[in-house]
Design a protein around this motif. Sequence first.
Motif, PDB file in Angstrom:
ATOM      1  N   ARG A  27     -19.179 -30.492 -42.649  1.00  0.00           N
ATOM      2  CA  ARG A  27     -18.663 -30.293 -41.296  1.00  0.00           C
ATOM      3  C   ARG A  27     -19.826 -30.236 -40.321  1.00  0.00           C
ATOM      4  N   ASP A  28     -19.521 -30.434 -39.082  1.00  0.00           N
ATOM      5  CA  ASP A  28     -20.523 -30.371 -38.032  1.00  0.00           C
ATOM      6  C   ASP A  28     -20.662 -28.922 -37.575  1.00  0.00           C
ATOM      7  N   VAL A  29     -21.857 -28.388 -37.608  1.00  0.00           N
ATOM      8  CA  VAL A  29     -22.082 -27.019 -37.157  1.00  0.00           C
ATOM      9  C   VAL A  29     -21.881 -26.955 -35.647  1.00  0.00           C
ATOM     10  N   PRO A  30     -20.987 -26.089 -35.130  1.00  0.00           N
ATOM     11  CA  PRO A  30     -20.842 -25.953 -33.676  1.00  0.00           C
ATOM     12  C   PRO A  30     -22.164 -25.508 -33.064  1.00  0.00           C
ATOM     13  N   HIS A  31     -22.647 -26.254 -32.078  1.00  0.00           N
ATOM     14  CA  HIS A  31     -23.963 -25.967 -31.536  1.00  0.00           C
ATOM     15  C   HIS A  31     -24.041 -26.422 -30.089  1.00  0.00           C
ATOM     16  N   GLY A  36     -40.290 -27.608 -21.073  1.00  0.00           N
ATOM     17  CA  GLY A  36     -40.672 -27.019 -22.347  1.00  0.00           C
ATOM     18  C   GLY A  36     -39.889 -25.788 -22.738  1.00  0.00           C
ATOM     19  N   VAL A  37     -38.914 -25.376 -21.929  1.00  0.00           N
ATOM     20  CA  VAL A  37     -38.165 -24.131 -22.163  1.00  0.00           C
ATOM     21  C   VAL A  37     -36.689 -24.460 -22.365  1.00  0.00           C
ATOM     22  N   ALA A  38     -36.114 -23.969 -23.465  1.00  0.00           N
ATOM     23  CA  ALA A  38     -34.719 -24.267 -23.767  1.00  0.00           C
ATOM     24  C   ALA A  38     -34.103 -23.138 -24.583  1.00  0.00           C
ATOM     25  N   ARG A  39     -32.777 -23.119 -24.601  1.00  0.00           N
ATOM     26  CA  ARG A  39     -32.003 -22.125 -25.358  1.00  0.00           C
ATOM     27  C   ARG A  39     -31.047 -22.872 -26.277  1.00  0.00           C
ATOM     28  N   LEU A  40     -31.024 -22.499 -27.527  1.00  0.00           N
ATOM     29  CA  LEU A  40     -30.226 -23.160 -28.561  1.00  0.00           C
ATOM     30  C   LEU A  40     -29.247 -22.161 -29.157  1.00  0.00           C
ATOM     31  N   SER A  41     -28.003 -22.592 -29.362  1.00  0.00           N
ATOM     32  CA  SER A  41     -26.970 -21.731 -29.941  1.00  0.00           C
ATOM     33  C   SER A  41     -26.249 -22.482 -31.042  1.00  0.00           C
ATOM     34  N   ALA A  42     -25.813 -21.737 -32.058  1.00  0.00           N
ATOM     35  CA  ALA A  42     -25.068 -22.352 -33.159  1.00  0.00           C
ATOM     36  C   ALA A  42     -24.242 -21.291 -33.858  1.00  0.00           C
ATOM     37  N   VAL A  43     -23.052 -21.700 -34.320  1.00  0.00           N
ATOM     38  CA  VAL A  43     -22.203 -20.841 -35.141  1.00  0.00           C
ATOM     39  C   VAL A  43     -22.444 -21.222 -36.595  1.00  0.00           C
ATOM     40  N   LEU A  44     -23.026 -20.313 -37.362  1.00  0.00           N
ATOM     41  CA  LEU A  44     -23.381 -20.614 -38.743  1.00  0.00           C
ATOM     42  C   LEU A  44     -22.216 -20.351 -39.688  1.00  0.00           C
ATOM     43  N   HIS A  81     -28.540 -17.312 -31.376  1.00  0.00           N
ATOM     44  CA  HIS A  81     -29.218 -17.919 -30.242  1.00  0.00           C
ATOM     45  C   HIS A  81     -30.721 -17.865 -30.464  1.00  0.00           C
ATOM     46  N   TRP A  82     -31.400 -18.947 -30.082  1.00  0.00           N
ATOM     47  CA  TRP A  82     -32.858 -19.021 -30.170  1.00  0.00           C
ATOM     48  C   TRP A  82     -33.394 -19.590 -28.863  1.00  0.00           C
ATOM     49  N   VAL A  83     -34.634 -19.297 -28.561  1.00  0.00           N
ATOM     50  CA  VAL A  83     -35.273 -19.855 -27.375  1.00  0.00           C
ATOM     51  C   VAL A  83     -36.627 -20.430 -27.764  1.00  0.00           C
ATOM     52  N   PRO A 134     -35.702 -15.812 -32.028  1.00  0.00           N
ATOM     53  CA  PRO A 134     -34.358 -15.344 -31.671  1.00  0.00           C
ATOM     54  C   PRO A 134     -34.317 -14.874 -30.224  1.00  0.00           C
ATOM     55  N   ALA A 135     -33.218 -15.165 -29.535  1.00  0.00           N
ATOM     56  CA  ALA A 135     -33.059 -14.720 -28.152  1.00  0.00           C
ATOM     57  C   ALA A 135     -32.991 -13.204 -28.119  1.00  0.00           C
TER      58      ALA A 135
END
Length: 387
Positions: A120-124, A132-140, A147-149, A159-160
């Motif tokens: 399945r595709d991980v929701p992200h 150079g600055v971003a925030r990443l989210s995913a439901v594992l 959340h990570w930055v 981790p955020a």
Amino acid sequence: MVLLTATATLLGCTTPGGSAQDRNDDREGFETPPPSLDPTTDPSAEPPAVPSGTELPGQAFSLRLVDETNAFALVTECAEDTAGLPGSERSERCAYRVAVLEDGAAWEVRDTPIPAGDSRDVPHSLEAAGPGVARLSAVLDDGVERHWVTTDGARSWRPAETTGAAGTAEEIPEGAILTAGQTGLAVLMPDTAEYRLLAAQPPLDNPGWPGILPDGSFWTSGVDPETGRRALAVSRDRGRAWELLPLPTTAGVTSQTLTAGPDALYVFESGTARAGDGTGVLAIHRSVDDGVSWEPVWTYRPGTIPHIVLGTPIAAADGSLLMYASDAVYRSVNAGRDWAISRPGAPPERPEVTPAGFLLTDLTNPGHYRLSADGFTWRTVVLGQGR
């Protein structure tokens, strides 16, 4: 105030183009714009210099523009995981990486902390906060959203600190993103990718997802607590103060979209009060004095279209308006008073205004985009091999 059907021209379709690294002085990589409303002028502005990345791996891309030379793209690359299993038991394993554009150089692919998924595709999701600055989210797999930055162009992630807004921001810093949360509008800080609640909130109940205008102003739509009707609020000083736009009252409005052209503001109002025609555009208003006064230029009549507006209508530098709706792409050459169908059927792209200008995302060809600084001249950008 009628909508006419014209010969279909594929204004909204992305044409695959070569890498922007191969552009030269004869404007290779630019798409020929439609004829200007004023043939004596050339309103073209050079589109953002975002290069293509046809060498990138992956089958799905989520492009996030920071400015004209910096961007992130979340890349999903899936491959069949045979592992000696019978065909009926084989699955796809998907890896999640980030392609980073720094100062207009070539795209570079870097790792993310999202583990490879299987079957399945991980929701992200990915949000670009600054260069150079971003925030990443995913439901594992455990069902928990994480959340990570990154502050170094995805070379490292942490981790955020918080999942919501911590503290307040007196203004929206240059380059920052404004978002909508349960407690109000929040700023995604361009140096940390952490959220801060905006100190001065618009005078609206339940403000929706905010938008940005080409001049850097911010807007949002919500419910006016005094009238109970939909209303639009605009901030022209980076969120330090907000003003309600004095729009004429339109009954039945459930959503509003604000867009700006070279010499006018436009508000598109949609709702369900359409006498059996379903949800769609109810009224279009125009202001030529920066929102001080408004003129209704188009009003719904039974049996007319369009239906639901998709994304943000484009007010181009040549004076034309382009509206993507659920049933067709429409174009107006007289300030929104009359509309012609430029392309029938559900649009193949979705328009939005970004900090880098107008962006069209192809809905059928993953990784295909078009960019424009003025809504008139467009550059095609292709990430991955495409189709």
